[in-house]
Design a protein around this motif. Structure first.
Motif, PDB file in Angstrom:
ATOM      1  N   ARG A 143       0.835  -1.204   0.000  1.00  0.00           N
ATOM      2  CA  ARG A 143       0.000   0.000   0.000  1.00  0.00           C
ATOM      3  C   ARG A 143       0.871   1.255   0.000  1.00  0.00           C
ATOM      4  O   ARG A 143       0.615   2.208  -0.752  1.00  0.00           O
ATOM      5  N   ALA A 144       1.915   1.257   0.834  1.00  0.00           N
ATOM      6  CA  ALA A 144       2.815   2.419   0.867  1.00  0.00           C
ATOM      7  C   ALA A 144       3.523   2.599  -0.478  1.00  0.00           C
ATOM      8  O   ALA A 144       3.749   3.734  -0.921  1.00  0.00           O
ATOM      9  N   ALA A 145       3.863   1.490  -1.136  1.00  0.00           N
ATOM     10  CA  ALA A 145       4.586   1.556  -2.411  1.00  0.00           C
ATOM     11  C   ALA A 145       3.714   2.076  -3.539  1.00  0.00           C
ATOM     12  O   ALA A 145       4.230   2.376  -4.628  1.00  0.00           O
ATOM     13  N   LEU A 187      14.614   9.174   4.782  1.00  0.00           N
ATOM     14  CA  LEU A 187      13.253   9.212   4.257  1.00  0.00           C
ATOM     15  C   LEU A 187      13.129  10.071   3.001  1.00  0.00           C
ATOM     16  O   LEU A 187      12.081  10.061   2.347  1.00  0.00           O
ATOM     17  N   ASP A 188      14.200  10.759   2.608  1.00  0.00           N
ATOM     18  CA  ASP A 188      14.203  11.438   1.312  1.00  0.00           C
ATOM     19  C   ASP A 188      14.086  10.440   0.169  1.00  0.00           C
ATOM     20  O   ASP A 188      13.692  10.810  -0.949  1.00  0.00           O
ATOM     21  N   THR A 189      14.416   9.177   0.419  1.00  0.00           N
ATOM     22  CA  THR A 189      14.257   8.159  -0.626  1.00  0.00           C
ATOM     23  C   THR A 189      12.785   7.954  -0.965  1.00  0.00           C
ATOM     24  O   THR A 189      12.465   7.388  -2.015  1.00  0.00           O
ATOM     25  N   TRP A 190      11.887   8.384  -0.091  1.00  0.00           N
ATOM     26  CA  TRP A 190      10.456   8.248  -0.353  1.00  0.00           C
ATOM     27  C   TRP A 190       9.942   9.264  -1.375  1.00  0.00           C
ATOM     28  O   TRP A 190       8.774   9.217  -1.758  1.00  0.00           O
ATOM     29  N   SER A 191      10.790  10.174  -1.825  1.00  0.00           N
ATOM     30  CA  SER A 191      10.360  11.155  -2.822  1.00  0.00           C
ATOM     31  C   SER A 191      10.360  10.578  -4.231  1.00  0.00           C
ATOM     32  O   SER A 191       9.905  11.238  -5.171  1.00  0.00           O
ATOM     33  N   PHE A 192      10.826   9.353  -4.389  1.00  0.00           N
ATOM     34  CA  PHE A 192      10.888   8.710  -5.701  1.00  0.00           C
ATOM     35  C   PHE A 192       9.674   7.802  -5.907  1.00  0.00           C
ATOM     36  O   PHE A 192       9.197   7.183  -4.956  1.00  0.00           O
TER      37      PHE A 192
END
Length: 328
Positions: A143-145, A187-192
């Motif tokens: 779901r998060a992905a 958590l900057d990796t979550w911007s992709f």
């Protein structure tokens, strides 16, 4: 006085486990995470051994020189706890202090639930105790992905991350260690976006080694193991998490009762983004003999490398308390 660090193999629970040992006295067993080997603890081992304890750091199954089974069921916490109990038997020890970080932390928490009589106490870094989720972890990750890249979901696809990471082990290790440190905001990796994105696409470029907390020679030792083995063994720990969820149904409402110490880097990504809205409140509610919680300033996920001196000092204080009624 320098205490020599030695290496050997133990056959336990159907695997051939490689471990490093240093010192004599009450056993302290260090459990690593991903992507590490037992070597990640070598600075703590030296300190603990010099203080009069027997430090043991195994390569957990799937890592380093320890066996890497192919069956995913071989990577559950229950299976690896069997390895650790066999190691205790080999040491002829009734119990030990267990130290864990990352997957090693989750392993130590479950060990404390399944076999508390074999646990003198636990010292856990960065990954607080979290009660069993109401749904399969992979469902939550999927779901998060849908919203952003999430390595937990990406790692579920057999062969995909395996090939990407094995193509450049040193580059991956350098970048992920840096990204997880207090020097970067992971958590900057979550911007992709998740679609069409690999892990190396989201990780930052890392500064050239040496860093103020990791040397070139240490990275060489770690990279050499993954250059030889690849990352599938470690990735299988992620792929077994749903099975862990199934196997812990009887522990859904269990609390940890062994003596516990918790340390965390104030910039750790697990504390910020992966352990719930109030991880310390959850920890305190579910760990009934929580003796101390220590925040380590400016540190991230590899807190014991980033702030070795303060972590070692805290470790020795906690070990003295845990073993004050035993000889060591």
């Amino acid at each position: 006085m320098t205490v020599e660090r030695t290496q050997r193999f133990v056959t336990t629970n159907g695997v051939r486990m490689h471990l490093a040992e240093q010192g004599e006295g009450h056993p302290v067993i260090f459990c690593h995470g991903f992507p590490h080997t037992g070597y990640i603890w070598h600075r703590q081992m030296a300190s603990v051994a010099a203080a009069g304890y027997r430090a043991i750091a195994p390569d957990l199954r799937g890592y380093g020189q320890t066996s890497a089974p192919t069956d995913l069921d071989a990577y559950t916490n229950r299976a690896v706890i069997g390895d650790l109990l066999g190691l205790l038997n080999d040491l002829e020890a009734d119990n030990a202090v267990f130290v864990g970080v990352d997957f090693g932390a989750a392993l130590v928490w479950e060990l404390a639930l399944r076999a508390p009589e074999r646990v003198t106490g636990v010292i856990v870094l960065n990954n607080p105790f979290v009660p069993r989720a109401p749904r399969r972890p992979s469902q939550l990750w999927a779901r998060a992905a849908q919203r952003h890249f999430l390595h937990l979901d990406y790692f579920q696809r057999p062969g995909v991350a395996d090939a990407e990471l094995a193509a450049c082990p040193r580059d991956f290790l350098t970048r992920v260690y840096y990204a997880l440190s207090g020097d970067y905001h992971y958590l900057d990796t979550w911007s992709f976006p998740a679609e069409g994105t690999g892990y190396l696409d989201v990780l930052p470029a890392a500064p050239q080694l040496p860093w103020n907390w990791l040397s070139e020679s240490e990275l060489v030792v770690l990279a050499a193991e993954f250059e030889r083995t690849g990352f599938t063994g470690g990735l299988n720990w992620y792929r077994a998490i749903d099975r862990n969820w199934e196997l812990t149904a009887d522990y859904a409402d269990a609390v940890v009762t062994v003596p516990t110490y918790f340390l965390y880097g104030e910039r750790d990504t697990d504390m910020e983004g992966f352990s719930g809205h109030d991880p310390l409140a959850t920890l305190r509610a579910n760990v009934h003999d929580l003796r101390a919680v220590t925040s380590i300033p400016e540190a991230g996920h590899l807190v014991h490398l980033e702030r070795t001196e303060i972590v070692n000092t805290v470790f020795l204080e906690h070990l003295a308390d845990l073993t004050k009624t035993t000889s060591h």
